[in-house]
Design an enzyme around this catalytic site. Structure first.
Site, PDB file in Angstrom:
ATOM      1  N   HIS A  17       0.835  -1.212   0.000  1.00 19.30           N
ATOM      2  CA  HIS A  17       0.000   0.000   0.000  1.00 19.30           C
ATOM      3  C   HIS A  17       0.872   1.266   0.000  1.00 19.30           C
ATOM      4  CE1 HIS A  17      -2.822  -2.823   2.367  1.00 19.30           C
ATOM      5  NE2 HIS A  17      -3.432  -2.633   1.201  1.00 19.30           N
ATOM      6  N   LYS A  41     -15.146  -8.563   7.091  1.00 19.84           N
ATOM      7  CA  LYS A  41     -13.824  -9.023   7.556  1.00 19.84           C
ATOM      8  C   LYS A  41     -13.691  -8.788   9.057  1.00 19.84           C
ATOM      9  CE  LYS A  41     -11.199  -8.079   3.323  1.00 19.84           C
ATOM     10  NZ  LYS A  41     -10.138  -7.261   2.728  1.00 19.84           N
ATOM     11  N   ARG A  90      -2.570  -6.343  -8.249  1.00 17.24           N
ATOM     12  CA  ARG A  90      -1.469  -7.290  -8.050  1.00 17.24           C
ATOM     13  C   ARG A  90      -1.519  -8.419  -9.063  1.00 17.24           C
ATOM     14  NH1 ARG A  90      -3.117  -8.700  -2.213  1.00 17.24           N
ATOM     15  NH2 ARG A  90      -5.069  -8.368  -3.335  1.00 17.24           N
ATOM     16  N   SER A 128      -2.930  -8.218   3.542  1.00 21.67           N
ATOM     17  CA  SER A 128      -2.967  -7.938   4.978  1.00 21.67           C
ATOM     18  C   SER A 128      -3.185  -9.226   5.764  1.00 21.67           C
ATOM     19  CB  SER A 128      -4.068  -6.919   5.285  1.00 21.67           C
ATOM     20  OG  SER A 128      -3.781  -5.713   4.620  1.00 21.67           O
TER      21      SER A 128
HETATM   22  N1  COA Z   1      -0.293  -4.358  -1.770  1.00 24.28           N
HETATM   23  C1  COA Z   1      -0.515  -5.319  -0.863  1.00 24.28           C
HETATM   24  N2  COA Z   1      -1.755  -5.736  -0.523  1.00 24.28           N
HETATM   25  C2  COA Z   1      -2.792  -5.174  -1.148  1.00 24.28           C
HETATM   26  C3  COA Z   1      -2.632  -4.188  -2.122  1.00 24.28           C
HETATM   27  C4  COA Z   1      -1.307  -3.779  -2.424  1.00 24.28           C
HETATM   28  N3  COA Z   1      -1.052  -2.849  -3.339  1.00 24.28           N
HETATM   29  N4  COA Z   1      -3.844  -3.832  -2.585  1.00 24.28           N
HETATM   30  C5  COA Z   1      -4.732  -4.571  -1.911  1.00 24.28           C
HETATM   31  N5  COA Z   1      -4.103  -5.382  -1.063  1.00 24.28           N
HETATM   32  C6  COA Z   1      -4.706  -6.387  -0.175  1.00 24.28           C
HETATM   33  C7  COA Z   1      -5.342  -5.808   1.045  1.00 24.28           C
HETATM   34  O1  COA Z   1      -4.425  -5.722   2.115  1.00 24.28           O
HETATM   35  C8  COA Z   1      -6.457  -6.792   1.334  1.00 24.28           C
HETATM   36  O2  COA Z   1      -5.952  -7.903   2.043  1.00 24.28           O
HETATM   37  P1  COA Z   1      -6.944  -8.798   2.940  1.00 24.28           P
HETATM   38  O3  COA Z   1      -8.077  -9.251   2.058  1.00 24.28           O
HETATM   39  O4  COA Z   1      -6.081  -9.881   3.364  1.00 24.28           O
HETATM   40  O5  COA Z   1      -7.423  -7.893   4.043  1.00 24.28           O
HETATM   41  C9  COA Z   1      -6.846  -7.323  -0.046  1.00 24.28           C
HETATM   42  O6  COA Z   1      -5.760  -6.999  -0.883  1.00 24.28           O
HETATM   43  C10 COA Z   1      -8.086  -6.704  -0.573  1.00 24.28           C
HETATM   44  O7  COA Z   1      -7.937  -5.309  -0.485  1.00 24.28           O
HETATM   45  P2  COA Z   1      -9.087  -4.343  -0.933  1.00 24.28           P
HETATM   46  O8  COA Z   1      -9.655  -4.759  -2.218  1.00 24.28           O
HETATM   47  O9  COA Z   1      -8.565  -2.958  -0.812  1.00 24.28           O
HETATM   48  O10 COA Z   1     -10.241  -4.690   0.036  1.00 24.28           O
HETATM   49  P3  COA Z   1     -10.633  -3.896   1.173  1.00 24.28           P
HETATM   50  O11 COA Z   1     -11.587  -4.636   2.020  1.00 24.28           O
HETATM   51  O12 COA Z   1      -9.386  -3.481   1.851  1.00 24.28           O
HETATM   52  O13 COA Z   1     -11.384  -2.610   0.488  1.00 24.28           O
HETATM   53  C11 COA Z   1     -13.241  -1.338  -0.378  1.00 24.28           C
HETATM   54  C12 COA Z   1     -12.551  -2.698  -0.301  1.00 24.28           C
HETATM   55  C13 COA Z   1     -13.191  -0.657   0.956  1.00 24.28           C
HETATM   56  C14 COA Z   1     -12.510  -0.440  -1.340  1.00 24.28           C
HETATM   57  C15 COA Z   1     -14.700  -1.523  -0.846  1.00 24.28           C
HETATM   58  O14 COA Z   1     -15.279  -2.532  -0.051  1.00 24.28           O
HETATM   59  C16 COA Z   1     -15.534  -0.263  -0.695  1.00 24.28           C
HETATM   60  O15 COA Z   1     -15.424   0.632  -1.493  1.00 24.28           O
HETATM   61  N6  COA Z   1     -16.387  -0.215   0.326  1.00 24.28           N
HETATM   62  C17 COA Z   1     -17.282   0.916   0.551  1.00 24.28           C
HETATM   63  C18 COA Z   1     -18.731   0.559   0.252  1.00 24.28           C
HETATM   64  C19 COA Z   1     -19.091   0.877  -1.173  1.00 24.28           C
HETATM   65  O16 COA Z   1     -19.048   1.997  -1.619  1.00 24.28           O
HETATM   66  N7  COA Z   1     -19.479  -0.160  -1.913  1.00 24.28           N
HETATM   67  C20 COA Z   1     -19.845  -0.024  -3.296  1.00 24.28           C
HETATM   68  C21 COA Z   1     -18.637  -0.030  -4.162  1.00 24.28           C
HETATM   69  S1  COA Z   1     -18.611  -1.455  -5.184  1.00 24.28           S
END
Ligand code: COA
Length: 165
Positions: A17, A41, A90, A128
């Site tokens: 990140h 989660k 990724r 994560s």
């Molecule tokens: N390097 C390392 N790890 C990374 C990464 C990077 N560049 N990018 C993502 N990851 C990892 C994260 O750590 C996470 O790991 P985990 O699943 O083990 O916790 C995984 O990849 C998924 O990350 P991400 O896709 O960012 O999921 P999230 O739960 O962290 O975020 C939101 C998702 C918050 C962006 C999305 O749910 C959201 O927008 N929510 C708001 C509600 C909404 O508006 N919904 C409608 C939109 S569709």
């Protein structure tokens, strides 16, 4: 002024990140990291702890701010006058999920676009959950997370070991 939002649960923030933030902070005037409470989660760190860990890890990036938020990402962007969502990619599996999310966000708020940044190959395997699992089982995650996160994970591990004694 081009304002972008980098959303995620960041439980905890990783070097993957931070790498995305270091690169995109050179492109946008301001970036707001939006720490989301993801109901699907189970979190290790509280929202406040996650915000604190990110703040400690981005002190070298003056145009990056951190906030938590609940609700619709599109509403958060509107309230912050932001027009761009930053997402890291990724793998091809990330792309499939991300493309749907980006289309959903575009249909909710047509003025916004999602900018995808390819992850640095050094961090492509990090998530994560992987970090938490490795650290809590005593694995060495130095170099994969910022120093503040490494310390935070050690503290959680000590508390866990103390409880189970
Ligand atoms: N390097 C390392 N790890 C990374 C990464 C990077 N560049 N990018 C993502 N990851 C990892 C994260 O750590 C996470 O790991 P985990 O699943 O083990 O916790 C995984 O990849 C998924 O990350 P991400 O896709 O960012 O999921 P999230 O739960 O962290 O975020 C939101 C998702 C918050 C962006 C999305 O749910 C959201 O927008 N929510 C708001 C509600 C909404 O508006 N919904 C409608 C939109 S569709």
């Amino acid at each position: 002024m081009a304002i972008a939002v980098y959303p995620g649960s960041f439980d905890p923030v990783t070097m993957g990140h931070i790498d995305i933030l270091e690169r995109t902070s050179q492109v946008f005037d301001k970036i707001v990291v939006a720490v989301v409470h993801n109901v699907t989660k189970e979190a290790l760190f509280t929202l406040d702890e996650r915000v604190d860990l990110i703040k400690k890890s981005i002190q070298h990036l003056p145009n990056v701010e951190v906030e938590c938020f609940n609700g619709l990402l599109a509403d958060f962007l509107r309230a912050r006058d932001a027009t761009v969502i930053i997402r890291g990619l990724r793998s091809i599996t990330d792309f499939e999920y991300e493309s749907h999310m980006s289309m959903m966000n575009k249909s909710l708020l047509p003025d916004i676009d999602t900018v995808f940044i390819m992850s640095n190959p050094c961090y492509i395997f990090i998530s994560s959950s992987g970090i938490k699992e490795a650290a809590l089982l005593g694995g060495d995650v130095s170099g994969l997370v910022p120093a503040a996160v490494e310390k935070g994970l050690q503290e959680k591990l000590q508390r866990y070991l103390f409880k189970t004694k």
